[in-house]
Design an enzyme around this catalytic site. Structure first.
Site, mmCIF file in Angstrom:
data_model
loop_
_atom_site.group_PDB
_atom_site.id
_atom_site.type_symbol
_atom_site.label_atom_id
_atom_site.label_comp_id
_atom_site.label_asym_id
_atom_site.label_seq_id
_atom_site.Cartn_x
_atom_site.Cartn_y
_atom_site.Cartn_z
ATOM 1 N N SER A 106 -25.484 -33.342 -12.062
ATOM 2 C CA SER A 106 -24.726 -31.632 -11.512
ATOM 3 C C SER A 106 -24.500 -31.300 -10.241
ATOM 4 O O SER A 106 -24.020 -32.256 -9.356
ATOM 5 C CB SER A 106 -26.077 -31.017 -12.440
ATOM 6 O OG SER A 106 -25.534 -29.464 -11.899
ATOM 7 N N ASP A 130 -19.582 -26.251 -9.758
ATOM 8 C CA ASP A 130 -20.676 -27.554 -9.303
ATOM 9 C C ASP A 130 -20.803 -28.352 -9.263
ATOM 10 O O ASP A 130 -19.051 -28.931 -10.427
ATOM 11 C CB ASP A 130 -22.033 -27.078 -9.986
ATOM 12 C CG ASP A 130 -22.225 -27.860 -11.331
ATOM 13 O OD1 ASP A 130 -21.135 -27.376 -12.022
ATOM 14 O OD2 ASP A 130 -23.553 -27.538 -11.852
ATOM 15 N N ASP A 182 -20.250 -27.505 -15.299
ATOM 16 C CA ASP A 182 -20.696 -26.524 -15.874
ATOM 17 C C ASP A 182 -20.966 -25.142 -15.734
ATOM 18 O O ASP A 182 -21.635 -24.244 -16.220
ATOM 19 C CB ASP A 182 -21.793 -26.899 -17.234
ATOM 20 C CG ASP A 182 -22.582 -27.856 -15.819
ATOM 21 O OD1 ASP A 182 -23.148 -27.418 -15.145
ATOM 22 O OD2 ASP A 182 -23.943 -27.882 -16.894
#
Ligand code: 16G
Ligand code: MG
Length: 557
Positions: free
Chosen positions: A64, A285, A289
């Site tokens: 992420s 990001d 998400d």
């Protein structure tokens, strides 16, 4: 049942060198530590798929918003949601186990997992996707080995955003649709077209709005390129498209935490924007998400590309919730429905947003839950229309089957304003990712909601309410686990010294609010506070900080 010795033997070969726990968003670590974890996760994902009747489960390789040297892995349930909590515990056990045979046998008895690999019956698949990190594709090959060892089908989507993979898994299981990027983007495009036909306040060709999307040098850029190909949204300018380092001085997490303009590694894109344009800035990001919008303090966009430390005002997830709630309410008011609408926040939501939402009145109900998408999502699914966002930019609008069939009936049985309102709400359900929060879908969602409201600049959106001054801190301590909370993390119950100080401070400063919790993703304690005066707030937070450090210990240097 006897378990194929090959499976046991292979799992034993892949033993992590340290303990891992399935955290808020899966396993995360420096990429070089991950191969055994990822291999065992492949086995685990296969076991999950075998434990329930399903077409597939998902496995995403990403860390992420974390640095590019990190990586991670998370598993997606057949309905497209995050891994079931019981299975999170099973995952942690299997990944660390010295004796995997025992755990696999337990799974046979307790979860109905059939481990034979020679079954003639149709075997489910594990859908795999990964982000743009260098380590991601090689890690996916370990998943392939594990899944094939288990005799399951392996389907790799290559580089995709996390929410795309959630979506693929959901539609494959629920709609029996061959999941792919095309139908993902077609739904988005259809939603935009319907809203543009029935709801956009201004559809003029001469629109002078430019949309600058900071792609965090991640996989979101590829999705944004597809988006421009599949939809009729104009004036999208992508920056941080991959020349720079992933998530470094850019991306949603960086912007939200630092409130400064991102460093742009490809500034020539931004320089082409006319000086009189109205610009919407937003950041994805690393796995797309999360999405936040922001307004630079300085408005000469062409000079904004460098490392100027230019401050920005961030329109966080709370603002997306508010915008979504206003528009949903606007359409629902035309329908006079009994549909329930919940807006789910966490304790990090700015109090001004919570008050604004409460003041919207019926049918909007506001709820606070613990940090972590899975908690928000679960609460949102209890409403006909569930709107949820974390302040960090993760969220979506979920429409229940009940809500969708109600809207379809109205479309069939009425005309005029009512029919249009129902069409528009259904269009929102096709834009908002129904599996999980999705920055690409939310970009389209936010841009369409702004057009429904007739707002060309972000300041109109920002002026709905004024955030309470707030302050955020991350503290490195020896033992973060000493901190325990209750009431959706809003009250500290341990250590005693901290709970007493916080209770006293809150009682003597009723217009201030504090939050102290151990991070679920990093080895830190997070402090958040808000109240009418920033200097007072900072002073009160310092007192809390001192007690946290005393109670949890300062890390050895
Ligand atoms: C993860 C979670 C996010 C949560 C954050 C909290 C998902 C997909 N993401 O990023 O929802 O807000 O962790 O992090 O579940 P923290 O525990 O370090 O504050
Ligand atoms: Mg993310």
């Amino acid at each position: 049942m006897t378990i194929d010795e090959n499976i046991i033997c292979e799992i034993q070969n892949w033993k992590p060198s340290q303990l891992f726990s399935y955290g808020t968003a899966g396993f995360r670590a420096r990429a070089n530590l991950l191969p055994p974890v990822v291999f065992r996760c492949g086995i685990l994902a296969a076991a999950r798929a075998l434990s329930v009747p399903c077409v597939c489960v998902g496995l995403m390789i990403t860390a992420s918003h974390n640095p590019s040297e990190d990586n991670g892995v998370k598993i997606i349930e057949p309905d497209g949601s995050m891994l079931d909590e019981k299975w999170e515990r099973i995952a942690s056990k299997l990944i660390n186990s010295e004796n995997p045979r025992e755990i696999l046998q337990e799974l046979c008895f307790e979860e109905n997992v059939c481990w034979t690999t020679d079954s003639k019956s149709i075997r489910p698949a594990v859908y795999v996707g990964y982000d743009s990190r260098e380590s991601s594709e090689p890690l996916s090959r370990l998943v392939e080995q594990a899944v094939k060892l288990m005799g399951l089908k392996y389907k790799c989507f290559g580089r995709v955003t996390t929410p795309q993979l959630h979506y693929f898994v959901k539609v494959a299981n629920e709609d029996g649709i061959q999941a792919n990027k095309e139908n993902y983007f077609q739904r988005l495009s259809m939603g935009w077209d319907i809203l543009s036909q029935y709801a956009f306040a201004d559809n003029s060709e001469s629109e002078n709005v430019f949309r600058v999307v900071d792609c965090a040098n991640g996989v979101g850029h590829e999705a944004m390129q597809d988006l421009t190909h599949f939809t009729k949204i104009d004036n999208i300018v992508c920056v941080n498209t991959g020349n720079g380092e992933l998530n470094k001085h850019c991306g949603a997490d960086f912007i939200q935490k630092n409130t400064v303009f991102p460093i742009i590694s490809d500034p020539f894109h931004i320089k082409s924007i006319p000086s009189n344009a109205l610009v919407h800035f937003c950041s994805l990001d690393g796995d797309a998400d999360r999405l936040v919008y922001f307004i630079p303090e300085k408005t000469e966009y062409s000079s904004l590309s460098g490392s100027s430390n230019q401050r920005v005002r961030v329109l966080e997830g709370d603002r997306l919730s508010v915008l979504a709630a206003i528009v949903v309410k606007k359409f629902l008011d035309l329908l006079q429905s009994n549909l329930s609408v919940g807006v789910i926040q966490t304790a990090y939501a700015n109090g001004a947003s919570t008050q604004f939402l409460k003041d919207l009145g019926k049918p909007i109900q506001v709820e606070c839950v613990s940090t972590g998408v899975k908690h928000l999502e679960r609460a949102a699914r209890r409403y006909d229309i569930g709107i949820f966002w974390e302040a960090n930019g993760h969220g979506t609008i979920l429409f229940s089957e009940n809500a969708k069939s109600f809207l379809r009936k109205i479309i069939e049985s009425t005309t005029g304003q009512k029919k249009n309102a129902a069409l528009c709400l259904l269009a929102l359900s096709s834009i908002a990712n129904q599996a999980t929060g999705d920055a690409i879908c939310n970009f389209v969602l936010a841009e369409s909601l702004l057009k429904v409201m007739g707002w060309q600049d972000l300041v109109s959106w920002e002026s709905l309410y004024q955030d309470l001054p707030n302050c955020y801190k991350a503290l490195h301590v020896q033992n973060k686990e000493l901190i325990q909370t209750t009431d959706q993390e809003r009250k500290v119950t341990a250590p005693h010294s901290l709970s007493v100080v916080m209770k006293n401070l809150s009682e003597s400063n009723p217009s201030y609010r504090f939050l102290v919790r151990p991070s679920g993703t990093e080895n830190i304690v997070r402090l958040y506070g808000e109240g009418p005066s920033l200097p007072t707030l900072k002073c009160l937070m310092e007192q809390i900080e001192t007690v946290v450090l005393q109670a949890c210990g300062t890390p050895e240097s």
